[in-house]
Design a protein around this motif. Structure first.
Motif, PDB file in Angstrom:
ATOM      1  N   ALA A 265      16.649  28.438  -5.489  1.00  0.00           N
ATOM      2  CA  ALA A 265      15.925  29.529  -4.835  1.00  0.00           C
ATOM      3  C   ALA A 265      16.704  30.096  -3.656  1.00  0.00           C
ATOM      4  O   ALA A 265      16.601  31.288  -3.353  1.00  0.00           O
ATOM      5  CB  ALA A 265      14.560  29.039  -4.370  1.00  0.00           C
ATOM      6  N   LEU A 266      17.510  29.246  -3.003  1.00  0.00           N
ATOM      7  CA  LEU A 266      18.266  29.669  -1.832  1.00  0.00           C
ATOM      8  C   LEU A 266      19.660  30.194  -2.173  1.00  0.00           C
ATOM      9  O   LEU A 266      20.453  30.469  -1.281  1.00  0.00           O
ATOM     10  CB  LEU A 266      18.380  28.503  -0.845  1.00  0.00           C
ATOM     11  CG  LEU A 266      17.075  28.044  -0.197  1.00  0.00           C
ATOM     12  CD1 LEU A 266      17.292  26.753   0.583  1.00  0.00           C
ATOM     13  CD2 LEU A 266      16.503  29.137   0.712  1.00  0.00           C
ATOM     14  N   GLY A 267      19.949  30.310  -3.453  1.00  0.00           N
ATOM     15  CA  GLY A 267      21.239  30.862  -3.840  1.00  0.00           C
ATOM     16  C   GLY A 267      22.377  29.863  -3.815  1.00  0.00           C
ATOM     17  O   GLY A 267      23.548  30.239  -3.697  1.00  0.00           O
ATOM     18  N   GLY A 268      22.041  28.573  -3.946  1.00  0.00           N
ATOM     19  CA  GLY A 268      23.071  27.551  -4.068  1.00  0.00           C
ATOM     20  C   GLY A 268      23.329  27.211  -5.528  1.00  0.00           C
ATOM     21  O   GLY A 268      22.730  27.797  -6.437  1.00  0.00           O
ATOM     22  N   GLN A 269      24.234  26.274  -5.745  1.00  0.00           N
ATOM     23  CA  GLN A 269      24.536  25.813  -7.101  1.00  0.00           C
ATOM     24  C   GLN A 269      24.050  24.364  -7.233  1.00  0.00           C
ATOM     25  O   GLN A 269      24.715  23.444  -6.753  1.00  0.00           O
ATOM     26  CB  GLN A 269      26.035  25.869  -7.371  1.00  0.00           C
ATOM     27  CG  GLN A 269      26.646  27.248  -7.273  1.00  0.00           C
ATOM     28  CD  GLN A 269      28.114  27.233  -7.639  1.00  0.00           C
ATOM     29  OE1 GLN A 269      28.488  26.965  -8.778  1.00  0.00           O
ATOM     30  NE2 GLN A 269      28.975  27.520  -6.663  1.00  0.00           N
ATOM     31  N   PRO A 270      22.889  24.116  -7.859  1.00  0.00           N
ATOM     32  CA  PRO A 270      22.392  22.746  -8.004  1.00  0.00           C
ATOM     33  C   PRO A 270      23.245  21.959  -9.000  1.00  0.00           C
ATOM     34  O   PRO A 270      23.426  22.378 -10.147  1.00  0.00           O
ATOM     35  CB  PRO A 270      20.966  22.915  -8.522  1.00  0.00           C
ATOM     36  CG  PRO A 270      20.688  24.373  -8.574  1.00  0.00           C
ATOM     37  CD  PRO A 270      21.976  25.103  -8.440  1.00  0.00           C
ATOM     38  N   VAL A 271      23.754  20.825  -8.548  1.00  0.00           N
ATOM     39  CA  VAL A 271      24.532  19.925  -9.401  1.00  0.00           C
ATOM     40  C   VAL A 271      23.851  18.565  -9.329  1.00  0.00           C
ATOM     41  O   VAL A 271      23.885  17.896  -8.294  1.00  0.00           O
ATOM     42  CB  VAL A 271      25.997  19.813  -8.929  1.00  0.00           C
ATOM     43  CG1 VAL A 271      26.778  18.888  -9.865  1.00  0.00           C
ATOM     44  CG2 VAL A 271      26.652  21.188  -8.848  1.00  0.00           C
ATOM     45  N   LEU A 272      23.215  18.160 -10.414  1.00  0.00           N
ATOM     46  CA  LEU A 272      22.460  16.909 -10.430  1.00  0.00           C
ATOM     47  C   LEU A 272      23.377  15.768 -10.857  1.00  0.00           C
ATOM     48  O   LEU A 272      23.930  15.773 -11.953  1.00  0.00           O
ATOM     49  CB  LEU A 272      21.268  17.017 -11.387  1.00  0.00           C
ATOM     50  CG  LEU A 272      20.357  15.791 -11.463  1.00  0.00           C
ATOM     51  CD1 LEU A 272      19.709  15.499 -10.112  1.00  0.00           C
ATOM     52  CD2 LEU A 272      19.282  15.996 -12.525  1.00  0.00           C
ATOM     53  N   MET A 273      23.551  14.778  -9.973  1.00  0.00           N
ATOM     54  CA  MET A 273      24.337  13.592 -10.316  1.00  0.00           C
ATOM     55  C   MET A 273      23.491  12.717 -11.240  1.00  0.00           C
ATOM     56  O   MET A 273      22.468  12.174 -10.810  1.00  0.00           O
ATOM     57  CB  MET A 273      24.727  12.823  -9.043  1.00  0.00           C
ATOM     58  CG  MET A 273      25.649  13.602  -8.129  1.00  0.00           C
ATOM     59  SD  MET A 273      26.191  12.672  -6.658  1.00  0.00           S
ATOM     60  CE  MET A 273      24.760  12.900  -5.576  1.00  0.00           C
ATOM     61  N   PRO A 274      23.870  12.563 -12.508  1.00  0.00           N
ATOM     62  CA  PRO A 274      23.002  11.842 -13.449  1.00  0.00           C
ATOM     63  C   PRO A 274      22.978  10.352 -13.165  1.00  0.00           C
ATOM     64  O   PRO A 274      24.004   9.742 -12.859  1.00  0.00           O
ATOM     65  CB  PRO A 274      23.639  12.137 -14.814  1.00  0.00           C
ATOM     66  CG  PRO A 274      25.073  12.410 -14.508  1.00  0.00           C
ATOM     67  CD  PRO A 274      25.091  13.073 -13.159  1.00  0.00           C
ATOM     68  N   ARG A 275      21.795   9.776 -13.243  1.00  0.00           N
ATOM     69  CA  ARG A 275      21.653   8.330 -13.089  1.00  0.00           C
ATOM     70  C   ARG A 275      21.852   7.680 -14.449  1.00  0.00           C
ATOM     71  O   ARG A 275      20.955   7.655 -15.293  1.00  0.00           O
ATOM     72  CB  ARG A 275      20.282   7.978 -12.508  1.00  0.00           C
ATOM     73  CG  ARG A 275      20.086   6.477 -12.298  1.00  0.00           C
ATOM     74  CD  ARG A 275      18.732   6.160 -11.692  1.00  0.00           C
ATOM     75  NE  ARG A 275      18.523   4.727 -11.600  1.00  0.00           N
ATOM     76  CZ  ARG A 275      17.420   4.155 -11.124  1.00  0.00           C
ATOM     77  NH1 ARG A 275      16.424   4.910 -10.686  1.00  0.00           N
ATOM     78  NH2 ARG A 275      17.294   2.832 -11.083  1.00  0.00           N
ATOM     79  N   LEU A 276      23.066   7.174 -14.665  1.00  0.00           N
ATOM     80  CA  LEU A 276      23.416   6.490 -15.904  1.00  0.00           C
ATOM     81  C   LEU A 276      23.723   5.033 -15.590  1.00  0.00           C
ATOM     82  O   LEU A 276      24.179   4.710 -14.494  1.00  0.00           O
ATOM     83  CB  LEU A 276      24.650   7.131 -16.545  1.00  0.00           C
ATOM     84  CG  LEU A 276      24.638   8.651 -16.744  1.00  0.00           C
ATOM     85  CD1 LEU A 276      25.936   9.104 -17.383  1.00  0.00           C
ATOM     86  CD2 LEU A 276      23.445   9.083 -17.579  1.00  0.00           C
ATOM     87  N   SER A 277      23.497   4.159 -16.543  1.00  0.00           N
ATOM     88  CA  SER A 277      23.781   2.745 -16.312  1.00  0.00           C
ATOM     89  C   SER A 277      24.079   2.020 -17.612  1.00  0.00           C
ATOM     90  O   SER A 277      23.435   2.254 -18.636  1.00  0.00           O
ATOM     91  CB  SER A 277      22.599   2.060 -15.613  1.00  0.00           C
ATOM     92  OG  SER A 277      22.855   0.680 -15.448  1.00  0.00           O
TER      93      SER A 277
END
Length: 387
Positions: A265-277
């Protein structure tokens, strides 16, 4: 329910800005299921003592402990906390000297931990008494800044170490949400990263407190990280600890969806660090954590990039794609860039100069390499999105 017990401070085990770790001789307090019996003077425990509102403790002080989580054997919050002094060593003042400003509003008029005995006034970055108030009256955006979003606090040091290894000049700020520990002082990683100069600063938002800047919510916290701290990359994640119930929506990791929405919404680039295990003993967190699947399929309504590590055998890649449904309808809004493989030795070297062992749920790099590679791959992707 709160389980109280008295104790005698025996030793100060650790001390850093805002907190002490004490060794306390105390009563053995049995779990309520065992009848809640108190057996006096039986155990020595580690207890956290916050020194922002109480004086430092010393051997000989008698303290009141909140032992609720430790007695119940919980992971999140699972230590004793000093709630106050019952008796103090000779010559010590019980009160912390405080100089009130001429105008009380200079100390901040916004409360965190509101309507509790520990509510505290803060100068929130966007408030009228803040020097940055005028900034927040202007139209602001994140101007395309990558926002690395993590579910676990352990992702913070792993990501910062990787960014520093790959691009030492990149400025990183941390937004600490209130999904885990609320005091920033509880985090050894914040103290270490700030001490090394690897973090530009920390913004504590919601009811989290004690950062370099305080903010009321995730939106203003992200904007403060960008426009006040001058971050090239923002890392947003909760403090130490995560609360969960083993149910689909019943965990504080759901806040990652809110962070995706705020960043977008604020004009950023969301990059989600995936929780993998590959090392978690709990089936629901093996491979792709069920927390991540719920966020991506049912909660995150704005698109995010979810970088995937390259260090997987073909059968593991197939399992990952199946669990994430990367080509399926539920995930059509998200992107899943496949990143090059990052060797364990390269990750280890990125953390070689860091003074604290980086672990997740007590597992290190050798125990769960795919977790760390996923975080580092996400950091690489964020760096690739810088202008």
């Amino acid at each position: 329910m709160i389980l109280w017990r008295k104790g005698l401070v025996v030793n100060v085990l650790e001390e850093r800005s805002g907190m002490q770790v004490l060794q306390v001789q105390t009563d053995r307090l049995m779990h309520p299921a065992e009848g809640g019996t108190i057996v006096h003077g039986e155990v020595s425990v580690r207890a956290v003592h916050y020194t922002d509102v109480l004086p430092k403790a010393a051997p000989g002080d008698e303290v009141m402990l909140n032992g609720t989580a430790s007695v119940m054997g919980l992971g999140t919050g699972g230590v004793d906390f000093v709630a106050g002094f019952c008796g103090i060593s000779e010559g010590k003042q019980l009160s912390v000297p405080v100089k009130l400003p001429d105008d009380p509003r200079e100390a901040g008029h916004l409360m965190k931990l509101r309507y509790t005995p520990l509510q505290r006034a803060v100068v929130s970055v966007e408030a009228p008494e803040s020097p940055h108030h005028g900034l927040f009256q202007e139209p602001l955006s994140l101007c395309g800044t990558p926002v690395l979003i993590g579910e676990l606090h352990s992702m913070l040091p792993a990501a910062v170490c990787r960014i520093r290894q790959q691009q030492p000049g990149a400025s990183v700020a941390y937004v600490m949400t209130d999904g885990g520990a609320l005091p920033a002082a509880f985090s050894r990683h914040i103290a270490a990263l700030r001490g090394l100069g690897w973090l530009r600063g920390t913004v504590t938002c919601g009811h989290a407190y004690g950062g370099d800047l305080e903010a009321l919510n995730k939106f203003t916290a992200l904007l403060a990280a960008k426009h006040v701290l001058g971050a090239d990359i923002i890392i947003a994640a909760m403090g130490p600890g995560i609360a969960g119930t083993g149910t689909e929506f019943g965990h504080t990791g759901m806040e990652t969806a809110e962070l995706i929405h705020a960043a977008a919404a604020l004009g950023g680039q969301p990059v989600l660090m995936p929780r993998l295990s590959g090392g978690d003993s709990r089936a629901r967190h093996q491979g792709v954590s069920h927390h991540l699947r719920t966020v991506l399929t049912k909660a995150a309504l704005a698109p995010a990039a979810v970088p995937l590590p390259g260090g997987l055998a073909p059968q593991e890649q197939q399992r990952l794609a199946q669990e994430l449904g990367a080509a399926g309808q539920p995930h059509v809004r998200h992107a899943f860039p496949r990143m090059p493989h990052i060797a364990q030795e390269e990750i280890r070297l990125s953390q070689a100069d860091y003074p604290i062992a980086v672990t997740t749920m007590d597992r290190g790099l050798a125990d769960d390499p795919i977790f760390f590679e996923a975080v580092c791959a996400s950091a690489d992707y964020a760096l690739s999105r810088l202008p």
